[in-house]
Design a protein around this motif. Structure first.
Motif, PDB file in Angstrom:
ATOM      1  N   GLN B  87     -27.339 -13.153  33.887  1.00 30.94           N
ATOM      2  CA  GLN B  87     -26.168 -13.053  33.004  1.00 30.94           C
ATOM      3  C   GLN B  87     -26.414 -13.822  31.723  1.00 30.94           C
ATOM      4  OE1 GLN B  87     -22.838 -14.332  35.379  1.00 30.94           O
ATOM      5  NE2 GLN B  87     -23.012 -12.574  36.748  1.00 30.94           N
ATOM      6  N   GLY B  88     -27.069 -14.977  31.849  1.00 33.88           N
ATOM      7  CA  GLY B  88     -27.387 -15.766  30.669  1.00 33.88           C
ATOM      8  C   GLY B  88     -28.439 -15.094  29.806  1.00 33.88           C
ATOM      9  N   ARG B  91     -26.964 -12.253  28.094  1.00 29.94           N
ATOM     10  CA  ARG B  91     -25.703 -12.607  27.452  1.00 29.94           C
ATOM     11  C   ARG B  91     -24.652 -11.556  27.813  1.00 29.94           C
ATOM     12  NH1 ARG B  91     -29.265 -13.671  23.214  1.00 29.94           N
ATOM     13  NH2 ARG B  91     -28.660 -11.831  22.041  1.00 29.94           N
ATOM     14  N   ASN B  92     -24.579 -11.249  29.104  1.00 28.91           N
ATOM     15  CA  ASN B  92     -23.736 -10.169  29.573  1.00 28.91           C
ATOM     16  C   ASN B  92     -23.068 -10.585  30.870  1.00 28.91           C
ATOM     17  OD1 ASN B  92     -22.660  -7.839  30.600  1.00 28.91           O
ATOM     18  ND2 ASN B  92     -24.452  -6.577  30.149  1.00 28.91           N
ATOM     19  N   PRO B  93     -21.736 -10.801  30.852  1.00 28.40           N
ATOM     20  CA  PRO B  93     -21.045 -11.284  32.052  1.00 28.40           C
ATOM     21  C   PRO B  93     -21.100 -10.280  33.199  1.00 28.40           C
ATOM     22  CG  PRO B  93     -19.616 -11.390  30.117  1.00 28.40           C
ATOM     23  CD  PRO B  93     -20.832 -10.619  29.719  1.00 28.40           C
ATOM     24  N   ASP B 229     -29.594 -22.227  27.756  1.00 26.33           N
ATOM     25  CA  ASP B 229     -28.392 -22.576  26.980  1.00 26.33           C
ATOM     26  C   ASP B 229     -28.572 -22.171  25.525  1.00 26.33           C
ATOM     27  OD1 ASP B 229     -27.007 -23.621  29.077  1.00 26.33           O
ATOM     28  OD2 ASP B 229     -27.492 -25.711  28.641  1.00 26.33           O
ATOM     29  N   GLN B 232     -28.252 -18.622  24.383  1.00 26.28           N
ATOM     30  CA  GLN B 232     -26.910 -18.052  24.236  1.00 26.28           C
ATOM     31  C   GLN B 232     -26.524 -17.873  22.776  1.00 26.28           C
ATOM     32  OE1 GLN B 232     -25.503 -16.853  27.039  1.00 26.28           O
ATOM     33  NE2 GLN B 232     -27.512 -17.567  27.671  1.00 26.28           N
ATOM     34  N   LEU B 233     -27.140 -18.661  21.883  1.00 28.17           N
ATOM     35  CA  LEU B 233     -26.819 -18.551  20.458  1.00 28.17           C
ATOM     36  C   LEU B 233     -27.426 -17.294  19.860  1.00 28.17           C
ATOM     37  CD1 LEU B 233     -27.559 -22.228  19.441  1.00 28.17           C
ATOM     38  CD2 LEU B 233     -25.310 -21.169  19.459  1.00 28.17           C
ATOM     39  N   GLY B 234     -28.387 -16.697  20.536  1.00 31.96           N
ATOM     40  CA  GLY B 234     -29.129 -15.558  20.009  1.00 31.96           C
ATOM     41  C   GLY B 234     -30.608 -15.902  20.060  1.00 31.96           C
ATOM     42  N   ARG B 282     -18.618 -20.991  36.906  1.00 34.23           N
ATOM     43  CA  ARG B 282     -18.286 -21.285  35.505  1.00 34.23           C
ATOM     44  C   ARG B 282     -16.875 -21.827  35.364  1.00 34.23           C
ATOM     45  NH1 ARG B 282     -20.927 -16.468  34.468  1.00 34.23           N
ATOM     46  NH2 ARG B 282     -23.043 -16.812  33.711  1.00 34.23           N
ATOM     47  N   VAL B 287     -20.124 -23.754  31.574  1.00 39.58           N
ATOM     48  CA  VAL B 287     -21.076 -22.667  31.344  1.00 39.58           C
ATOM     49  C   VAL B 287     -22.515 -23.136  31.100  1.00 39.58           C
ATOM     50  CG1 VAL B 287     -19.356 -21.061  30.496  1.00 39.58           C
ATOM     51  CG2 VAL B 287     -20.442 -22.623  28.900  1.00 39.58           C
ATOM     52  N   ALA B 288     -22.742 -24.467  30.975  1.00 44.54           N
ATOM     53  CA  ALA B 288     -24.111 -24.949  30.749  1.00 44.54           C
ATOM     54  C   ALA B 288     -24.976 -24.590  31.965  1.00 44.54           C
ATOM     55  CB  ALA B 288     -24.117 -26.443  30.507  1.00 44.54           C
ATOM     56  N   HIS B 289     -26.227 -24.186  31.734  1.00 42.62           N
ATOM     57  CA  HIS B 289     -26.999 -23.572  32.822  1.00 42.62           C
ATOM     58  C   HIS B 289     -27.422 -24.509  33.934  1.00 42.62           C
ATOM     59  CE1 HIS B 289     -27.103 -20.009  30.307  1.00 42.62           C
ATOM     60  NE2 HIS B 289     -27.368 -19.367  31.420  1.00 42.62           N
TER      61      HIS B 289
END
Lengths: 260, 344
Positions: B87-88, B91-93, B229, B232-234, B282, B287-289
């Motif tokens: 998921q991380g 970036r898709n729940p 982590d 997640q910003l891209g 979560r 949400v931190a891995h």
């Protein structure tokens, strides 16, 4: 000490995006990229940031090709702010800002917290530190990412004392109101006066004229004009590049650019 | 004043998440004890630990109950961790280990052995290993194909991985369907039961190598939590923050493939654990891995041991496939999640 590109050319498929660009970012100066939409500003910025996948020419930091640096070394030398916002999970604002702290930061934990609170205050997001980033407005998110980039170079002075640091910002004020725009650009100016080399992509020519030290005006993937404000921001040059009549008035040494 | 309040609330969330993780660990130990003692033959756990249980109880404990419950815990933990990490990565729940096609590839490998295993001349002492090996091999082949497709376009694009995963899943269903058509009645029965998922055939000899693989891969994934982590910003943003994005993605895809492949090998396809567990974690740990992967490990193990407990005690002396239990819990959760995520 410079971050420079020489003969940089970029093609996406058969489309030429950049043609033999020569440009540089110097420590202590704010270099501004201006030009019409699609002129290649963001691609040139990617070149300076070091994430262009495919290019010809040379991108160097202090004469060393940028591809010789590891991602970690680059991260200590420059921070980059892009226009995208990709977060989908509920990180808090302070989590996001802390991502700017690199593993080899030079300030300790207490100093970090102080710097974060201080910078968040100056970016106007201190009251949001414990909120989820997903609930912020576009302008607030932009200030959070700007703050993260500032932290990245703020806490890393001294990692490479022989090299300058660079701040590369792609339209950092596109979602800001007038106050937010000034907050961000004043902080940029402050860092630049401390010796950080800054690259800004901007659309507002008046703001560019006020904050920029040197300018690259791009058109169709080439540098149309470069130099200081009085060399680049002229009526004939701007009217030609933007294909729109532009009037320039100078009042008390300040350039005022009008399009109507 | 505001700063003090903010710092206080920060400390409170820290304490909160500390107690939540202690709570998750305690819950796991409780369910583990329950899982070990409750069953078709109730086992007084204290007597077994002190050695005062009779030999039948001891044998049931060491040869049947313990491997089964520990295997369930390991598979639950590794599927949940793989889900959290995927998921991380995407970036898709809504991402799930099955999504990138690894479960499908592993299943195809295992089904091939169920149907054609008798054609191979495998010495009986190695026969127990053929299916797990084939399933892990299937998972790795899928990962390799995914990697080749994605890296052909220079940057390791996440959307490409998802699309290729859909195609691979479709292809493996074709393969499994074909094998089902070719199988005889006994094989078909084994195949369908295996596909619904069960820990019923757990034995130390096949369970231990898989548990070891899953544990190693899970611990290695925890080590990738910092880069995850920042991812997640891209991808460009993570690179700007000093992450070697391509190598991190390579490692994460491979490690999660081992987690999922080894799990499918020993227990069949068990759906939704990798989707549901990370979301619940979560809510409590953030949400931190790092806490997310650790918490998902504990909660995934807890959930799987409980699901297996229900599966083997609900309709005694018969057994429900454990995959049915987890899907019955997970599918409604998935629907709820879609209504929550979709409007965004």
């Amino acid at each position: 000490m410079t971050l420079a590109v020489r003969d940089l050319s970029v093609k996406f498929g058969t489309r030429v995006i950049l043609k033999s660009i020569i440009a540089k970012i110097e420590p202590g100066r704010i270099t501004v990229l201006i030009g019409p939409n699609g002129a290649g500003k963001s691609t040139l910025l990617s070149g300076f940031a070091g994430h262009l996948a495919d290019y010809s020419g040379l991108i160097t930091i202090d004469e060393t090709p940028i591809d010789n640096f590891t991602p970690k070394q680059l991260a200590a030398l420059r921070a980059v702010m892009m226009q995208s916002d990709n977060l989908v999970f509920e990180f808090s604002v302070s989590d996001v800002i802390r991502m700017g702290l690199l593993p080899h930061v030079t300030c300790n934990a207490t100093a970090q917290t102080e710097v974060i609170e201080d910078l968040a205050d100056r970016c106007g997001i201190r009251h949001l530190l414990h909120q989820s980033i997903l609930r912020l407005s576009g302008g607030e998110k932009q200030r959070v990412h700007f703050c993260r980039c500032l932290i990245q170079i703020w806490c890393n002075t001294g990692s490479y004392p022989d090299s300058a640091q660079y701040l590369i910002l792609d339209e950092p004020t596109s979602s800001q109101d007038i106050a937010g725009e000034l907050r961000i650009l004043n902080l940029v100016k402050e860092k630049s006066s401390e010796g950080v080399g800054v690259l800004l992509v901007l659309h507002d020519l008046n703001i560019a004229a006020h904050f920029g030290d040197s300018f690259y005006l791009l058109k169709n993937g080439s540098v149309f004009a470069h130099g200081e404000a009085d060399e680049v921001l002229t009526e004939s040059t701007l009217s030609n590049v933007y294909e729109t009549p532009v009037k320039i008035e100078t009042r008390e040494n300040k350039i005022q650019i009008n399009t109507f | 004043m505001q700063g003090k309040l903010a710092r206080l609330s920060l400390n409170l969330t820290a304490i909160d998440s500390k107690w939540s993780s202690v709570g998750l660990a305690a819950l796991f130990l409780l369910v583990l004890t329950l899982g070990l003692s409750v069953g078709a033959v109730p086992l007084p756990i204290w007597d077994i630990v002190t050695g005062s249980a009779d030999s039948l109880e001891s044998t049931i404990f060491t040869q049947i109950r313990a491997p089964r419950v520990l295997l369930a815990a390991a598979v639950g933990a590794s599927l949940a961790c793989a889900g959290a990490v995927l998921q991380g990565l995407f970036r898709n729940p809504l991402a799930d280990p099955g999504l990138i096609g690894v479960s499908g590839g592993a299943a195809l490998g295992a089904v091939a052995v169920i149907v054609f295993g008798s054609w191979l001349d495998i010495p009986p002492e190695l026969a127990g290993y053929t299916m797990p090996v084939a399933a892990v091999f299937g998972a790795l082949v899928v990962t390799g194909i995914l990697y080749l497709f994605a890296s052909r376009f220079g940057q390791f694009k996440i959307v490409t991985v998802l699309l290729v995963g859909i195609a691979i899943n479709a292809l493996s269903s074709v393969g499994i369907g074909l094998f089902q058509y070719l199988s005889d009645d006994t094989q078909l029965r084994t195949l369908i039961f295996w596909m619904m998922g069960s820990f019923g055939r757990a034995q130390w000899s096949t369970a231990l190598p898989c548990i070891a693989m899953m544990a190693l891969a899970t611990f290695a994934l925890i080590g990738r939590s910092g880069p995850l982590d920042k991812l997640q910003l891209g991808e460009f943003e993570a690179f700007h923050l000093g992450i070697d994005v391509i190598s991190v993605k390579r490692q994460v895809v491979l490690l999660s493939a081992v987690c999922v492949g080894a799990g499918v090998a020993v227990a069949g396809i068990i759906g939704f654990v990798g989707l549901v567990v990370p979301h619940i974690v979560r809510f409590t740990l953030g949400v931190a891995h790092r806490p997310l992967i650790l918490g998902s490990g504990f909660l995934g193990a807890t959930l799987m041991v409980s699901a297996d407990l229900v599966a083997r005690t609900a309709v005694l002396p018969a057994e429900i496939p454990v995959g049915l239990v987890t899907s019955a819990l997970g599918a409604p959760f998935f629907l709820w999640l879609i209504t929550k995520v979709a409007p965004r």
